[in-house]
Design an enzyme around this catalytic site. Structure first.
Site, PDB file in Angstrom:
ATOM      1  N   GLU A  17      -6.366   6.819  -1.451  1.00  0.00           N
ATOM      2  CA  GLU A  17      -6.288   5.633  -0.598  1.00  0.00           C
ATOM      3  C   GLU A  17      -6.927   4.427  -1.288  1.00  0.00           C
ATOM      4  OE1 GLU A  17      -4.711   5.127   2.270  1.00  0.00           O
ATOM      5  OE2 GLU A  17      -3.911   7.162   2.108  1.00  0.00           O
ATOM      6  N   HIS A  31       0.839  -1.208   0.000  1.00  0.00           N
ATOM      7  CA  HIS A  31       0.000   0.000   0.000  1.00  0.00           C
ATOM      8  C   HIS A  31       0.870   1.252   0.000  1.00  0.00           C
ATOM      9  CE1 HIS A  31      -3.625   2.398   1.148  1.00  0.00           C
ATOM     10  NE2 HIS A  31      -2.724   3.122   1.769  1.00  0.00           N
ATOM     11  N   GLU A  32       1.893   1.268   0.841  1.00  0.00           N
ATOM     12  CA  GLU A  32       2.765   2.442   0.911  1.00  0.00           C
ATOM     13  C   GLU A  32       3.626   2.570  -0.349  1.00  0.00           C
ATOM     14  OE1 GLU A  32       2.279   4.615   3.137  1.00  0.00           O
ATOM     15  OE2 GLU A  32       0.895   3.344   4.274  1.00  0.00           O
ATOM     16  N   HIS A  57       1.620   4.287  -2.935  1.00  0.00           N
ATOM     17  CA  HIS A  57       1.595   5.743  -2.769  1.00  0.00           C
ATOM     18  C   HIS A  57       2.829   6.370  -3.420  1.00  0.00           C
ATOM     19  CE1 HIS A  57      -1.972   6.428  -0.490  1.00  0.00           C
ATOM     20  NE2 HIS A  57      -1.598   5.732   0.560  1.00  0.00           N
TER      21      HIS A  57
END
Length: 339
Positions: free
Chosen positions: A229, A154-155, A158
Site C-alpha cells: 500500500e 493508486h489502483e 497495484h
C-alpha cells in the site's frame, strides 16, 4: 489538507531522491517479508519430514500457484454486483484513467466498473494485460476530481506493480503453512500414546513452532500488504504529479468513514483505529498522508492529462455522474457488512 509554505517545499531533485529511497526501502521490505513467509513454510516442512519435507513444501507451493484458478476480472466483479461504466456516464474519469495508464506504461487501459454502494471503496482486479478498477457510488460522490485521480492512480499502481500476483503468492504460502501446521499437530496427537509408552520426551519447542507458524504467517502477510500500500501511494503520487491530491483523498475517506453518521449506517463495522497496527491490511492513514506530503512540490499538476487536465477544475468539483445515487442497504455476510 495542511498547506506548506512555498519556501519550505522540497525541490524536484530532493523529492526524486526521497521517492527513490522510499521505493528501494519498500521493495527490500517486500522481498524480506515474502522470503520470511517462504522460510516459515520450509521450516514447517523440515519439522515434519526433514530435508524432504522442505522439498515437498516448496513443490506443493509451486503446484498450487501453477494450478490455482484464474478468475477473470468480470467474474470477480460480478460477485460484487458491479457493472461496467460507459464513457458518457463519467467522461473525465475515463480520460484521467487512460492518461494515468499511459504514464504507467500498461499494455492496456484498465476497464472502469461501478458498484452501486454508498460505501467508500475502490479496488483493482486482473493482471497488467487485462485488468479492471471498480469504484463505488459513495466514492464517486464524496471525492473531488483531483482526489479521484489519486485513487485511480493508486489502483493502477497495484496493477503495474503486480501486487495482485504478489499477494496471491503470499496467500498461497500462508495457506500451505496453515495446512502443514494442522497436519503436523494431527500427527503429533496420533503419536502421543506411542511417545508416552516409550517414555520419550515430547518436542515441545517444535510443537509451539507448529502452533505459532500460521499466526506468524498471517502477520507477515499483513505486513506485506501494508508495504505494498505504501508503494502504491508512492507510485500514485508520481503518476499524477500531485501527492497532495492522493493525500487529500486518503484523509477525506478516513474522515467520512469514521464520522458518527457512518457508525449509524454500519452498526456492525469495527472502527479501524481500534485495530492494532500489526493486524491492519492497510497502514495508518496519518503515516500515509505524512509520507505523501513530504513529496509535495509546487505547483500540483497532472502531467499527461492534456485532453482533460483535472487541475483546471476547481479543487472541490465533483464529476458529473449520469446515474442516481445508490441507496442499497448493506447485507451481513461472513467477514462483515457489504452491499
Amino acid at each position: 489538507m495542511p498547506h506548506m509554505p512555498r519556501s519550505f517545499m522540497p525541490t524536484d531533485q530532493a523529492v526524486a531522491d526521497l521517492r527513490r529511497r522510499h521505493k528501494i526501502a519498500n521493495v527490500l521490505q517486500s522481498l524480506l517479508l515474502l522470503g520470511g513467509m517462504v522460510l516459515l513454510l520450509a521450516l514447517c516442512g523440515m519439522i515434519l519430514a526433514g530435508v524432504e519435507g522442505v522439498l515437498w513444501a516448496l513443490l506443493g507451493g509451486a503446484i498450487s500457484l501453477l494450478f490455482s484458478p484464474r478468475l477473470s476480472p468480470r467474474m470477480v466483479l460480478g460477485m460484487f454486483g458491479a457493472r461496467r461504466l460507459t464513457y458518457a456516464e463519467a467522461p473525465v474519469l475515463f480520460d484521467a484513467l487512460a492518461a494515468i495508464a499511459r504514464r504507467a506504461e500498461l499494455p492496456a487501459v484498465p476497464e472502469l466498473w461501478y458498484v452501486a454502494s454508498p460505501a467508500l471503496n475502490a479496488f483493482a482486479v486482473g493482471s497488467r494485460r487485462r485488468s479492471a478498477i471498480a469504484v463505488t457510488d459513495g466514492l464517486l460522490r464524496a471525492l473531488s476530481l483531483r482526489e479521484l485521480a489519486g485513487v485511480l492512480a493508486h489502483e493502477v499502481s497495484h496493477v503495474r506493480n503486480n501486487d495482485l500476483t504478489v499477494m496471491g503468492l503470499a496467500d498461497t504460502v500462508t495457506s500451505l503453512t496453515r495446512l502443514m501446521s494442522v497436519f503436523g499437530m494431527a500427527l503429533l496427537i496420533l503419536n502421543l500414546p506411542l511417545l508416552m509408552m516409550r517414555q520419550e520426551a515430547v518436542p515441545w519447542l517444535l510443537v509451539l513452532l507448529l502452533i505459532a507458524a500460521p499466526w506468524i504467517g498471517v502477520l507477515l502477510q499483513l505486513a506485506l500488504s501494508r508495504t505494498r500500500e505504501f508503494d502504491a501511494d508512492l507510485d500514485a503520487a508520481h503518476l499524477t504529479g500531485d501527492p497532495e491530491g492522493v493525500a487529500s483523498a486518503l484523509a477525506r475517506i478516513e474522515r467520512l468513514q469514521h464520522s458518527p453518521w457512518e457508525g449509524l449506517r454500519f452498526p456492525g463495522r469495527r472502527r479501524a483505529q481500534n485495530i492494532p497496527s500489526l493486524l491492519r491490511t492497510h497502514p495508518e492513514t496519518e503515516e500515509r498522508v505524512r509520507r505523501l506530503m513530504a513529496l509535495r512540490t509546487p505547483p500540483p499538476v497532472l502531467p499527461g492529462l492534456d485532453a482533460h487536465p483535472l487541475h483546471a477544475h476547481p479543487l472541490h468539483a465533483r464529476p458529473h455522474l449520469a446515474m442516481p445515487a445508490a441507496v442499497r442497504r448493506p447485507r451481513y455476510r461472513i467477514g462483515g457488512y457489504w452491499y
